[in-house]
Design an enzyme around this catalytic site. Sequence first.
Site, short mmCIF file in Angstrom:
data_model
loop_
_atom_site.label_atom_id
_atom_site.label_comp_id
_atom_site.label_asym_id
_atom_site.label_seq_id
_atom_site.Cartn_x
_atom_site.Cartn_y
_atom_site.Cartn_z
CD GLN A 39 -2.95 -0.84 2.38
OE1 GLN A 39 -2.96 -1.65 3.28
NE2 GLN A 39 -3.73 0.24 2.40
CG HIS A 40 0.23 3.45 2.34
ND1 HIS A 40 -1.13 3.70 2.34
CD2 HIS A 40 0.48 2.67 3.43
CE1 HIS A 40 -1.67 3.11 3.39
NE2 HIS A 40 -0.73 2.48 4.06
CG ASP A 43 0.18 -5.12 1.43
OD1 ASP A 43 -0.61 -4.26 1.87
OD2 ASP A 43 1.41 -5.07 1.64
#
Length: 483
Positions: A80-81, A241
């Site tokens: 992520q991110h 994820d």
Amino acid sequence: MAPENQLVAGVDCSTQQTKVLVVDPAKGHVVAGGSAPHEVTGSGGARETDPAVWWEALRLALAETGRSRELAAISVAGQQHGLVVSGGDDRPLRPAVLWNDTRSAPDAERLREELGAEEWAERVGLVPVPSFTVTRWAWLRRTEPELASRTQAIRLPHDWLTERLCGSGVTDRGDASGTGWWSTRDEHYLDDVLALPGVELDPALLPAVLGPTEPAGSVRAPAAAELGLPENALVGPGTGDNMAAALGLGLAPGEPVISLGTSGTAYAAMSERAVDPSGLIAGFADATGGFLPLAATLNCTLAVDRVAGWLGLEREAVAEGTEVTVLPYLDGERTPNFPRAAGTIAGLRHDTTSQQVLLGAYEGAAASLIEALELLASVGSGLSADAPVVLIGGGARGAAWQRVVARLAARPVQVPEAQELVALGAAAQAAACLSGERPEQIARRWDTRRGATIEPPAEPDTRTLARIRAVRAAAAGLLDPPE
């Protein structure tokens, strides 16, 4: 049900490697797997990877399965991110800034002040810390303004891979909810966040947000040729994820999870969105249409293994008990929010053993995740009182991790036999694109939760958590010194 003899693939593009599972969607049997490593660069607070590394790793992992040409559908779950910025030719302009890069700490602080923590939590679902994508974009605009001005597309890691597979600039609500500019309340991008002075982002640069069972498209000829995939195989919407792992477990509302990997995460499936102005809990959406409030730490298994290495011990060589407190914040920390912190040890005596120090490292790494479970019980639709903690990730197989989590959580710990739950969740999503079933129902039909259960001690261990909290409070000024 998907037609017989069709195979699907789930991809897990994590920080350190890409893994692929090829699955028979009828029964959930894994028929093949493959993996390839990534290179992560940077020192201090910097953590970056060239997106081309992910594409090459995907090619190698698919080739290792030996079954890529038999796939009817594929879906990608990613870390992520991460921030991927591309120019007009769709090529990345620089390496991706990863989730565990802490250089945007001052930008996160400014963003919190501009909108206010309560407003961020209520409207967006999270409060900015130096992990979320919005803070990385603000950092890029501040430190590399010329490059930011040339950006024509912004993607998350899973978005970038999905787009290269099928040509569609899309994401899903789960991964979008970790950016900081998509609202779990309103289910769309927020114009006034995009217009903040530190952000100033045109929404046209962002991907469209797909629903849980909406395909992103089909594999294009160039990607098929490069990766050995069938042209026109379906490509699922993909997700983050953590959302994929929850999907792979078929979580029901109220069931909590702790994931032990390079980072640690604690989250729970919920039917109501979570709002936490403290910022410790990020009120993410999930990959099913529900919600997945989550807390994350930067230091988990890797930090404990590092301590074991320094002590010359095997990772399971822990004492029965300890009075040593280890705060293993070797890379700074996100929960609690100490981005500039370093590791700290307190309570050493002449007769302290190395095994006691190592147990303290386990306890220090687990404590923030256990505290996150306590917070999760108070937000959204809460936790089921009798639900076990589902323990996943690379550390879940470790007996020391299992015992420490069960003792500090005072709940049974369930350890599924299935190890690659992120890839399994992505595979369930790919299967849903073929069959029209709900992906979480597919995962439950595959019985991915089968495994062992570790019971907690009869008496809850509240003393250890109190000791760790006291040391952390006393050391707060040293843990997070001013720049």
